[in-house]
Design a protein around this motif. Sequence first.
Motif, mmCIF file in Angstrom:
data_model
loop_
_atom_site.group_PDB
_atom_site.id
_atom_site.type_symbol
_atom_site.label_atom_id
_atom_site.label_comp_id
_atom_site.label_asym_id
_atom_site.label_seq_id
_atom_site.Cartn_x
_atom_site.Cartn_y
_atom_site.Cartn_z
ATOM 1 N N LYS A 1 1.678 9.577 0.430
ATOM 2 C CA LYS A 1 0.993 10.617 -0.333
ATOM 3 C C LYS A 1 1.541 12.012 -0.049
ATOM 4 O O LYS A 1 1.404 12.917 -0.880
ATOM 5 C CB LYS A 1 -0.510 10.578 -0.084
ATOM 6 C CG LYS A 1 -0.937 10.835 1.347
ATOM 7 C CD LYS A 1 -2.453 10.679 1.497
ATOM 8 C CE LYS A 1 -2.919 10.927 2.918
ATOM 9 N NZ LYS A 1 -2.627 12.285 3.391
ATOM 10 N N ASP A 2 2.183 12.192 1.095
ATOM 11 C CA ASP A 2 2.772 13.489 1.420
ATOM 12 C C ASP A 2 4.291 13.469 1.374
ATOM 13 O O ASP A 2 4.947 14.386 1.893
ATOM 14 C CB ASP A 2 2.307 13.943 2.806
ATOM 15 C CG ASP A 2 0.804 14.167 2.874
ATOM 16 O OD1 ASP A 2 0.248 14.705 1.887
ATOM 17 O OD2 ASP A 2 0.186 13.783 3.891
ATOM 18 N N ILE B 1 2.358 5.240 -6.210
ATOM 19 C CA ILE B 1 2.409 6.434 -5.352
ATOM 20 C C ILE B 1 1.449 7.496 -5.873
ATOM 21 O O ILE B 1 0.679 8.106 -5.114
ATOM 22 C CB ILE B 1 3.852 6.979 -5.270
ATOM 23 C CG1 ILE B 1 4.760 5.974 -4.555
ATOM 24 C CG2 ILE B 1 3.879 8.331 -4.552
ATOM 25 C CD1 ILE B 1 6.241 6.332 -4.610
ATOM 26 N N ARG B 2 1.472 7.705 -7.188
ATOM 27 C CA ARG B 2 0.565 8.706 -7.771
ATOM 28 C C ARG B 2 -0.889 8.284 -7.605
ATOM 29 O O ARG B 2 -1.750 9.127 -7.296
ATOM 30 C CB ARG B 2 0.911 8.920 -9.250
ATOM 31 C CG ARG B 2 2.243 9.657 -9.461
ATOM 32 C CD ARG B 2 2.426 10.091 -10.900
ATOM 33 N NE ARG B 2 2.677 8.973 -11.783
ATOM 34 C CZ ARG B 2 3.890 8.514 -12.104
ATOM 35 N NH1 ARG B 2 4.973 9.071 -11.594
ATOM 36 N NH2 ARG B 2 4.023 7.488 -12.925
ATOM 37 N N ASP B 3 -1.179 7.000 -7.796
ATOM 38 C CA ASP B 3 -2.555 6.521 -7.629
ATOM 39 C C ASP B 3 -3.050 6.722 -6.199
ATOM 40 O O ASP B 3 -4.258 6.866 -5.963
ATOM 41 C CB ASP B 3 -2.651 5.035 -8.000
ATOM 42 C CG ASP B 3 -2.492 4.786 -9.492
ATOM 43 O OD1 ASP B 3 -2.580 5.758 -10.274
ATOM 44 O OD2 ASP B 3 -2.241 3.621 -9.866
ATOM 45 N N ALA B 4 -2.118 6.731 -5.244
ATOM 46 C CA ALA B 4 -2.485 6.926 -3.837
ATOM 47 C C ALA B 4 -2.579 8.413 -3.473
ATOM 48 O O ALA B 4 -2.784 8.743 -2.305
ATOM 49 C CB ALA B 4 -1.461 6.244 -2.936
ATOM 50 N N GLY B 5 -2.438 9.281 -4.466
ATOM 51 C CA GLY B 5 -2.550 10.711 -4.223
ATOM 52 C C GLY B 5 -1.235 11.411 -3.970
ATOM 53 O O GLY B 5 -1.214 12.605 -3.620
ATOM 54 N N GLY B 6 -0.114 10.700 -4.159
ATOM 55 C CA GLY B 6 1.194 11.286 -3.909
ATOM 56 C C GLY B 6 1.849 11.802 -5.169
ATOM 57 O O GLY B 6 1.274 11.807 -6.257
ATOM 58 N N THR B 7 3.093 12.243 -5.019
ATOM 59 C CA THR B 7 3.884 12.799 -6.111
ATOM 60 C C THR B 7 5.053 11.878 -6.401
ATOM 61 O O THR B 7 5.819 11.539 -5.479
ATOM 62 C CB THR B 7 4.427 14.191 -5.730
ATOM 63 O OG1 THR B 7 3.330 15.073 -5.518
ATOM 64 C CG2 THR B 7 5.337 14.738 -6.818
ATOM 65 N N ASP C 1 0.855 -1.187 0.000
ATOM 66 C CA ASP C 1 0.000 0.000 0.000
ATOM 67 C C ASP C 1 0.891 1.237 0.000
ATOM 68 O O ASP C 1 1.662 1.461 0.936
ATOM 69 C CB ASP C 1 -0.890 -0.020 1.249
ATOM 70 C CG ASP C 1 -1.758 1.222 1.375
ATOM 71 O OD1 ASP C 1 -1.869 1.993 0.401
ATOM 72 O OD2 ASP C 1 -2.321 1.430 2.480
ATOM 73 N N ALA C 2 0.801 2.058 -1.043
ATOM 74 C CA ALA C 2 1.633 3.252 -1.165
ATOM 75 C C ALA C 2 1.008 4.481 -0.514
ATOM 76 O O ALA C 2 1.619 5.554 -0.516
ATOM 77 C CB ALA C 2 1.915 3.544 -2.639
ATOM 78 N N SER C 3 -0.193 4.361 0.049
ATOM 79 C CA SER C 3 -0.882 5.544 0.562
ATOM 80 C C SER C 3 -0.131 6.269 1.679
ATOM 81 O O SER C 3 -0.280 7.500 1.802
ATOM 82 C CB SER C 3 -2.295 5.178 1.020
ATOM 83 O OG SER C 3 -2.269 4.249 2.085
#
Length: 276
Positions: free
Chosen positions: A196-197, A228-234, A191-193
């Motif tokens: 996200k920050d 990472i991007r799918d989890a809302g990250g950069t 899980d990459a969430s």
Amino acid sequence: MVEGMYAQYVKLAAPRARQPLLLWHGGGLTGVTWETTPDGRPGWQMYFLRQGHDVYVSDAVERGRAGWARYPEIFAGEPVFRTMGEGWGLFRVGPQEGWSRDPARRKAFPDTLFPVAAWDAFARQSVPRWSTTDSQIQAAYNDYVEKVCPCVIVVHSQGGNFAFNAALAAPGKVRAVVAIEPSGTPSAMTDASPLKDVPHLIVWGDHFGDSPFWQRIRGNVERWAGAIRDAGGTADILDLPAEGVRGNSHMLMMDRNSDEVAARIQSWMERRGLMR
């Protein structure tokens, strides 16, 4: 005392960076990777100090100044020794068949930016490594992050997976990860969430078309970046050839344009608000 790692740091009187920069090396190598180039130029340690970062350089468990432990009593398995010519093709300095013990007969890629006349000096930086110590290395890196961070991690090659996992373990401590041609990632089910920050930058050199091995590695890494991007990250990609910079090897921090590459990383950190 065994299974410790080595770290040294230089702190500035008035750093511009908000957090220190941690430089993590790749497989069969040590923190010397960052200190000087094989042809004698200042390395990224000095470059980023001059940009205003406090800089930490480390040797992972069983590397260089960290030392290693008895095997098989403590480390499972035996050490792996990289031959003098193995990296010629693996690090995309030239085709593997272009390697020769005789420097005059070595064939590099015509546009290579690695300082090929200094290859033997680079080979002297290689040290024994183990293929059975990932858990010990990861534990020490995680402790390192807990001790000295918040921080930004710049990591190379084999170290990539350790940095990705260290960020997952302590996302509140890691402000960013800059991965220079990372060769491993967390499992596809991870899980990459938590990241996200934690902005990530992944940097690629040239001549991937000449290496099916690196094409496969790159595909895995870019899938992790996508997670990472799918989890809302950069997760930004710096593809140097796509930006018109040709000839970089796997050892970007040692190539003749190493300061130019470092400047692009520095600009990314500026844009991400990591400097004062």
